[in-house]
Design a protein around this motif. Structure first.
Motif, PDB file in Angstrom:
ATOM      1  N   PHE A 270       0.821  -1.208   0.000  1.00  0.00           N
ATOM      2  CA  PHE A 270       0.000   0.000   0.000  1.00  0.00           C
ATOM      3  C   PHE A 270       0.858   1.262   0.000  1.00  0.00           C
ATOM      4  O   PHE A 270       0.346   2.355  -0.207  1.00  0.00           O
ATOM      5  N   GLU A 271       2.162   1.104   0.261  1.00  0.00           N
ATOM      6  CA  GLU A 271       3.042   2.261   0.281  1.00  0.00           C
ATOM      7  C   GLU A 271       3.226   2.860  -1.110  1.00  0.00           C
ATOM      8  O   GLU A 271       3.602   4.024  -1.246  1.00  0.00           O
ATOM      9  N   HIS A 272       2.966   2.077  -2.159  1.00  0.00           N
ATOM     10  CA  HIS A 272       3.121   2.589  -3.518  1.00  0.00           C
ATOM     11  C   HIS A 272       1.927   3.476  -3.878  1.00  0.00           C
ATOM     12  O   HIS A 272       0.780   3.007  -3.872  1.00  0.00           O
ATOM     13  N   PRO A 273       2.137   4.732  -4.224  1.00  0.00           N
ATOM     14  CA  PRO A 273       1.024   5.609  -4.593  1.00  0.00           C
ATOM     15  C   PRO A 273       0.174   5.035  -5.724  1.00  0.00           C
ATOM     16  O   PRO A 273      -1.048   5.184  -5.733  1.00  0.00           O
ATOM     17  N   GLU A 274       0.827   4.357  -6.669  1.00  0.00           N
ATOM     18  CA  GLU A 274       0.097   3.805  -7.807  1.00  0.00           C
ATOM     19  C   GLU A 274      -0.878   2.701  -7.382  1.00  0.00           C
ATOM     20  O   GLU A 274      -1.960   2.557  -7.954  1.00  0.00           O
ATOM     21  N   ILE A 275      -0.491   1.931  -6.400  1.00  0.00           N
ATOM     22  CA  ILE A 275      -1.369   0.854  -5.914  1.00  0.00           C
ATOM     23  C   ILE A 275      -2.582   1.458  -5.206  1.00  0.00           C
ATOM     24  O   ILE A 275      -3.716   0.987  -5.370  1.00  0.00           O
ATOM     25  N   ARG A 276      -2.361   2.503  -4.435  1.00  0.00           N
ATOM     26  CA  ARG A 276      -3.477   3.177  -3.765  1.00  0.00           C
ATOM     27  C   ARG A 276      -4.441   3.766  -4.801  1.00  0.00           C
ATOM     28  O   ARG A 276      -5.665   3.681  -4.642  1.00  0.00           O
ATOM     29  N   THR A 277      -3.885   4.360  -5.853  1.00  0.00           N
ATOM     30  CA  THR A 277      -4.727   4.911  -6.911  1.00  0.00           C
ATOM     31  C   THR A 277      -5.546   3.812  -7.580  1.00  0.00           C
ATOM     32  O   THR A 277      -6.749   3.978  -7.857  1.00  0.00           O
ATOM     33  N   LEU A 278      -4.906   2.672  -7.825  1.00  0.00           N
ATOM     34  CA  LEU A 278      -5.576   1.534  -8.454  1.00  0.00           C
ATOM     35  C   LEU A 278      -6.766   1.071  -7.608  1.00  0.00           C
ATOM     36  O   LEU A 278      -7.860   0.808  -8.136  1.00  0.00           O
ATOM     37  N   LEU A 279      -6.573   0.985  -6.312  1.00  0.00           N
ATOM     38  CA  LEU A 279      -7.651   0.550  -5.418  1.00  0.00           C
ATOM     39  C   LEU A 279      -8.777   1.574  -5.354  1.00  0.00           C
ATOM     40  O   LEU A 279      -9.951   1.216  -5.252  1.00  0.00           O
ATOM     41  N   GLU A 280      -8.423   2.838  -5.383  1.00  0.00           N
ATOM     42  CA  GLU A 280      -9.446   3.873  -5.334  1.00  0.00           C
ATOM     43  C   GLU A 280     -10.267   3.913  -6.620  1.00  0.00           C
ATOM     44  O   GLU A 280     -11.459   4.245  -6.602  1.00  0.00           O
ATOM     45  N   GLN A 281      -9.646   3.555  -7.743  1.00  0.00           N
ATOM     46  CA  GLN A 281     -10.358   3.539  -9.021  1.00  0.00           C
ATOM     47  C   GLN A 281     -11.212   2.285  -9.184  1.00  0.00           C
ATOM     48  O   GLN A 281     -12.220   2.300  -9.896  1.00  0.00           O
TER      49      GLN A 281
END
Length: 565
Positions: A270-281
């Motif tokens: 979850f530390e990767h900003p891209e992974i957080r963005t993926l989950l939010e999308q």
């Protein structure tokens, strides 16, 4: 039990009953510190032929040593100390044990109540000294013949066998004199009753019933596995993950991050900003969370932002959870029991397909780390790759555990690696001692990775390492201060930052030379590989100091933040 008629006084009679009760509960490993007031307890322990006794002068070190033992075995290590401030040194380890459901037993010797109230020498009010960080406390009477031996035994047995979550228990044991072998007038018929003590336990903690909540199978479901004690059977958890077909996040504390679970199922940190963005999308609608807390704070930030999420939390009763968890359903049961029942009832089959493709970002990350200067990410990646099957990985807090938690790979490593940490209270103390306590009961090699500040905080425990032959590799990543604070907004406060990073210019070669302990200094990956390989071959206690440049380390982390899906 030895000839009870040889017991010289009532103190030795009662402590014999105590140790007999512990023995019958399969509790036989003791971590003792010296003193006179606890002499009757130490004497009874020494008379137990099957006892395993570790002795040390520093109570704080001994408490963390016992914690390491209990984390590995799931059985309580027994701490024994004298009266006064001795037991106060146990508090940090007791807090950690309480907040991670690790069993510990503290037996503190005390002076009789009337002497404590008069301010007798080496006496403090020992009742409730651990506050709310206990699963139970037993305040014993001063030994006397008015209480029958069986009555005293039953009282101890009920306390040890109570229906409560795992965690620390405290027995406070006041003694009048004599503390030595001086005889008193305890009748022989009273002593003889010890030959007829009966164990009357009936409570069975293995019979735990629970119902599986009804969760709509059409909803997108994410599986999250937090901290799971290493003494739990994880085969059912792995089967549950593999059969579910669900995308899965594995916290470093799950102990499954490097296992034979298909890497295509596993979400990176979850530390990767891209992974957080993926989950939010592409938000999940349901999270099945197995185990305890996660290292990543961003997971809990995600939960706060999505209150509509339904969360099923599965774990042992008393497990410490994050305030943002707020589960829709909670099952208090061993995780393996839940997984077994879920598999048998097809609870997780035929759910709406819900997948993520993260291979590209993981591959980019591996390339950056492989081509970076010597840093925390490169150290953690290489250690994971070099760890042999059956190893124990003990991780210090702050940057150390976060670096391993952020590990991701395009490969399925299929290693059985047990992972240990102190995430109950996330303190930095006690790691040298805890890793030692674990290594003393494990057949496989133990590797401790922690920072220089945590190491310095527990230097006193190095005295226990002398003359021991154990496969224990202690890796100190020295970035000359508390480097984690440079990753936080406080790094912009140039006035305060030096006060919290506690910068220094020390290296530790002279310290280890003075202690006579095996030591190697490394400053790049190839030297780390060589030192680590040599340490594994020696199968003895070895220290490796890995010095990294703080600015270069920060630059690697900044590059990793730029990764794109």
């Amino acid at each position: 039990m030895h000839d009870v008629n040889l017991l010289p006084n009532i103190n030795r009679v009662w402590t014999t009953i105590l140790i007999e009760c512990l023995k019958n509960h399969q509790i036989k490993t003791f971590f003792t510190s010296p003193g006179l007031r606890n002499a009757p307890i130490l004497s009874a322990i020494s008379a137990l032929e099957t006892a395993k006794v570790h002795s040390g002068i520093d109570e704080r070190s001994m408490a963390f040593r016992a914690l390491g033992y209990s984390k590995f075995t799931g059985s309580p290590g027994v701490l024994v100390c004298t009266s006064g401030t001795a037991m106060a040194n146990y508090l940090p380890a007791v807090i950690e044990a309480y907040q991670t459901n690790i069993p510990l037993i503290i037996i503190s010797a005390d002076r009789p109540k009337e002497l404590v109230e008069l301010g007798d020498n080496q006496s403090i009010i020992q009742n409730n000294i651990f506050g709310d960080y206990l699963r139970g406390q037993l305040l014993l009477d001063t030994p006397n013949i008015k209480i029958e031996p069986q009555e005293f035994y039953d009282k101890l047995s009920r306390f040890l066998n109570g229906d409560k979550p795992a965690g620390p228990l405290h027995i406070n044991f006041p003694f009048s004199e004599p503390l030595d072998l001086t005889t008193d007038t305890t009748p022989s018929e009273y002593k003889n009753k010890l030959n007829y003590l009966k164990d009357k336990r009936t409570y069975d903690k293995t019979k735990i019933e629970f119902e599986l909540p009804k969760i709509d199978k059409s909803k997108k479901t994410l599986l999250v596995v937090g901290a799971v004690p290493e003494y739990e059977d994880k085969s059912q958890i792995k089967s549950f993950i593999n059969e579910s077909g669900l995308p899965c996040f594995l916290d470093i504390g799950s102990g499954l991050k490097f296992s034979d679970i298909d890497s295509n199922k596993i979400l990176p940190s979850f530390e990767h900003p891209e992974i957080r963005t993926l989950l939010e999308q592409n938000k999940p609608e349901v999270i099945i969370h197995l185990g305890g807390r996660l290292v990543s704070k961003h997971y809990y930030s995600f939960l706060k932002k999505t209150p509509e999420l339904e969360v099923l939390l599965v774990g042992n009763e008393g497990q410490y959870t994050h305030p943002a968890q707020n589960p829709t359903w909670k099952i208090n049961a061993p995780i393996s029991n839940f997984c077994k029942k879920a598999i048998e009832t097809s609870y997780i089959q035929n759910r709406t397909p819900y997948t993520f493709d993260c291979k590209h970002v993981v591959g980019q990350k591996e390339d950056i780390i492989d081509n970076s200067p010597f840093s925390f990410p490169s150290i953690s990646k290489r250690i994971v790759e070099l760890l042999p099957e059956g190893s124990n990985l003990y991780l210090g807090n702050s940057t150390s555990i976060r670096s391993f938690d952020a590990f991701a790979s395009t490969k399925t490593h299929a290693k059985n690696i047990k992972v240990f940490s102190h995430r109950g209270a996330s303190g930095i103390e006690g790691f040298n001692a805890s890793a030692l306590g674990l290594a003393e009961v494990s057949d496989g090699p133990t590797v401790l990775v922690h920072g220089d500040i945590g190491f310095l905080h527990d230097m006193g425990s190095l005295l226990m390492y002398k003359n021991l032959k154990l496969p224990l590799i202690n890796i100190i990543v020295n970035n000359k201060g508390g480097g984690i604070f440079r990753h936080l907004p406080i790094a912009n406060d140039s006035v305060t930052l030096p006060l919290i990073t506690t910068e220094h210019d020390m290296e530790f070669e002279k310290l280890f030379d003075w202690l006579g302990l095996d030591y190697t200094l490394v400053d790049n990956i190839s030297r780390l590989e060589s030192a680590f390989g040599n340490a594994l071959k020696k199968q003895s206690i070895c220290f490796i100091e890995a010095t990294i440049n703080q600015d270069e380390n920060m630059a690697v982390y900044e590059r990793l933040k730029t990764l794109k899906l």
